[in-house]
Motif scaffolding. Structure first.
Motif, short mmCIF file in Angstrom:
data_model
loop_
_atom_site.label_atom_id
_atom_site.label_comp_id
_atom_site.label_asym_id
_atom_site.label_seq_id
_atom_site.Cartn_x
_atom_site.Cartn_y
_atom_site.Cartn_z
N THR A 97 -11.22 -2.37 -5.22
CA THR A 97 -9.87 -2.89 -5.06
C THR A 97 -9.88 -4.39 -5.31
O THR A 97 -10.75 -5.10 -4.79
CB THR A 97 -9.32 -2.61 -3.65
OG1 THR A 97 -9.16 -1.19 -3.48
CG2 THR A 97 -7.97 -3.27 -3.44
N ALA A 98 -8.92 -4.87 -6.08
CA ALA A 98 -8.90 -6.30 -6.41
C ALA A 98 -7.47 -6.80 -6.53
O ALA A 98 -6.54 -6.03 -6.84
CB ALA A 98 -9.64 -6.55 -7.73
N GLY A 100 -4.47 -8.75 -8.45
CA GLY A 100 -4.10 -8.54 -9.84
C GLY A 100 -4.75 -9.49 -10.82
O GLY A 100 -5.22 -9.08 -11.89
N MET A 103 -8.42 -8.58 -11.04
CA MET A 103 -8.56 -7.28 -11.70
C MET A 103 -8.45 -7.43 -13.21
O MET A 103 -9.26 -6.87 -13.97
CB MET A 103 -7.48 -6.32 -11.19
CG MET A 103 -7.47 -4.96 -11.88
SD MET A 103 -9.01 -4.03 -11.64
CE MET A 103 -8.82 -3.52 -9.93
N ASP A 104 -7.45 -8.17 -13.68
CA ASP A 104 -7.19 -8.27 -15.11
C ASP A 104 -8.17 -9.18 -15.84
O ASP A 104 -8.16 -9.22 -17.07
CB ASP A 104 -5.77 -8.78 -15.35
CG ASP A 104 -4.72 -7.69 -15.12
OD1 ASP A 104 -5.12 -6.58 -14.71
OD2 ASP A 104 -3.53 -7.95 -15.32
N CYS A 107 -12.80 -8.31 -13.18
CA CYS A 107 -13.07 -6.91 -12.87
C CYS A 107 -13.06 -6.03 -14.13
O CYS A 107 -13.93 -5.18 -14.32
CB CYS A 107 -12.04 -6.41 -11.86
SG CYS A 107 -12.47 -4.84 -11.09
N ILE A 108 -12.07 -6.24 -14.98
CA ILE A 108 -11.98 -5.45 -16.21
C ILE A 108 -13.17 -5.72 -17.12
O ILE A 108 -13.70 -4.80 -17.76
CB ILE A 108 -10.66 -5.76 -16.94
CG1 ILE A 108 -9.47 -5.19 -16.15
CG2 ILE A 108 -10.67 -5.20 -18.35
CD1 ILE A 108 -9.50 -3.68 -15.99
N LEU A 125 -10.37 1.86 -10.34
CA LEU A 125 -9.96 0.47 -10.16
C LEU A 125 -8.55 0.43 -9.58
O LEU A 125 -7.61 0.97 -10.17
CB LEU A 125 -10.01 -0.26 -11.50
CG LEU A 125 -11.35 -0.21 -12.25
CD1 LEU A 125 -11.25 -0.94 -13.57
CD2 LEU A 125 -12.47 -0.78 -11.39
N THR A 127 -5.44 -1.98 -7.99
CA THR A 127 -4.86 -3.31 -7.89
C THR A 127 -4.02 -3.41 -6.63
O THR A 127 -3.24 -2.52 -6.31
CB THR A 127 -3.99 -3.63 -9.11
OG1 THR A 127 -4.80 -3.54 -10.30
CG2 THR A 127 -3.41 -5.03 -9.02
N TRP A 130 -3.76 -9.72 -2.99
CA TRP A 130 -5.02 -10.26 -2.47
C TRP A 130 -5.13 -10.10 -0.95
O TRP A 130 -6.23 -9.88 -0.41
CB TRP A 130 -5.13 -11.74 -2.84
CG TRP A 130 -4.04 -12.58 -2.25
CD1 TRP A 130 -2.80 -12.77 -2.76
CD2 TRP A 130 -4.07 -13.29 -1.01
NE1 TRP A 130 -2.04 -13.55 -1.94
CE2 TRP A 130 -2.79 -13.90 -0.85
CE3 TRP A 130 -5.03 -13.48 -0.03
CZ2 TRP A 130 -2.47 -14.67 0.25
CZ3 TRP A 130 -4.71 -14.26 1.08
CH2 TRP A 130 -3.45 -14.84 1.21
N SER A 232 0.64 -7.78 -11.44
CA SER A 232 -0.10 -7.79 -12.71
C SER A 232 0.31 -8.98 -13.57
O SER A 232 1.47 -9.10 -13.97
CB SER A 232 0.16 -6.50 -13.49
OG SER A 232 -0.38 -6.60 -14.80
N SER A 277 -11.97 -16.92 -6.16
CA SER A 277 -12.31 -15.50 -6.05
C SER A 277 -13.52 -15.30 -5.14
O SER A 277 -14.37 -16.18 -4.99
CB SER A 277 -12.63 -14.93 -7.44
OG SER A 277 -11.56 -15.17 -8.32
#
Length: 323
Positions: A97-98, A100, A103-104, A107-108, A125, A127, A130, A232, A277
């Motif tokens: 879990t991250a 947005g 994640m983008d 993480c990706i 994955l 989203t 935070w 996102s 992060s």
């Protein structure tokens, strides 16, 4: 019938002695936790906690649950590990879990490398805002959480690894009224519609709110603040291309759409405009080989993204200092 999430709820309230502190530990809003408690008490047909001036005290019903809850939760965790061991190389699940923005970006990138290096691992994955990530880790919904660490009040049972900070810049569509200015101040940006995440750390919200007030004193401003919220950044980038909205974006995510001519960087940045992060895990939960490998790829992606972001800022004449 009582569920695992119910056991974690009762344990958090009992251990913290307060609904407010329990909500912080679980990473949920206090009204949401109160509703969950009320639903559970209705399901069980009795009160679980009594309130007094010091906080909450477990009733006999809650103590009956607490007598076995720790052992049950440990058994569930052990069972999940055993299932993973039995399945072995056939197939493994890895849930992350991250927030947005993380994640983008990071993480990706790590996930893309996992697909080829560890084809037996199935990635899930998720989203989230935070602020909700610690709860997902604490309740064992995922073994790994990734979030901006500013403003988080973390449970002592959580382990945190800070990653390198990443500079965040303001972007808008080409031809935006601010795009041609040689220098832009934050109040100038705040006069326009702001695309933003649903909830931000105080370290970010305070200077934005102050700049918003300064913009109000200078003339007409967009009435809604923020104008649009979404987790996102890629969704919000699409919005920018069709409006006068402005958004903050980590340089690591901004470089490609800027190179494609989809957005432009505004000539503003301050040191607080930074993404801090971090990796969040449970101290008591041993990470498996797939999880360790993912974290290794994530760290490598973070170092590469930071180096590229700093070089880009220098080339563009944009300050890169992070605070």
């Amino acid at each position: 019938m009582i569920e695992v999430r119910d056991l974690r709820l009762v344990e958090a309230i009992h251990e913290n002695g307060s609904l407010i502190r329990a909500a912080r530990v679980l990473g949920v809003a206090q009204p949401a936790l109160t509703r969950s408690l009320a639903v559970l008490e209705a399901k069980l047909g009795g009160q679980l906690f009594e309130r007094n001036h010091r906080g909450v005290i477990a009733t006999n019903l809650a103590r009956a649950i607490l007598a076995d809850s720790a052992a049950i939760l440990e058994s569930v965790e052990k069972l999940n590990r055993q299932i993973g061991e039995v399945r072995g190389a056939q197939e493994q699940d890895l849930s992350v879990t991250a927030g947005g923005f993380i994640m983008d970006s990071l993480c990706i990138t790590a996930a893309a490398h996992m697909l080829s290096l560890f084809p037996q691992v199935r990635l899930r994955l998720l989203t989230a805002n935070w602020s909700e990530v610690p709860r997902a880790v604490l309740e064992r919904e995922v073994p790994i959480g990734l979030a901006d660490l500013r403003g988080l009040v973390l449970d002592p049972s959580l382990a945190v690894e800070k990653l390198r900070p990443h500079p965040v810049i303001a972007v808008a569509r080409p031809g935006h009224p601010l795009a041609l200015r040689a220098k832009v101040a934050l109040p100038d940006i705040m006069a326009f519609p702001l695309a933003f995440i649903g909830r931000s750390p105080n370290e970010v919200h305070k200077p934005l709110a102050a700049a918003r007030e300064a913009a109000r004193g200078q003339g007409d401003i967009h009435p809604s603040f923020p104008a649009v919220t979404h987790e996102s950044p890629k969704v919000m980038l699409h919005l920018l291309r069709h409006s006068d909205a402005v958004m903050g974006l980590p340089v690591s995510l901004a470089m490609e759409p800027i190179a494609r001519g989809e957005v432009v960087a505004l000539r503003w940045r301050e040191a607080w405009s930074t993404m801090h992060s971090g990796i969040i895990t449970l101290q008591s939960r041993a990470l498996g080989a797939a999880e360790q490998s993912f974290l290794g790829l994530l760290r490598a992606a973070n170092e590469k993204a930071e180096a590229e972001a700093m070089a880009w800022c220098e080339a563009q004449g944009i300050p890169s200092a992070c605070a």
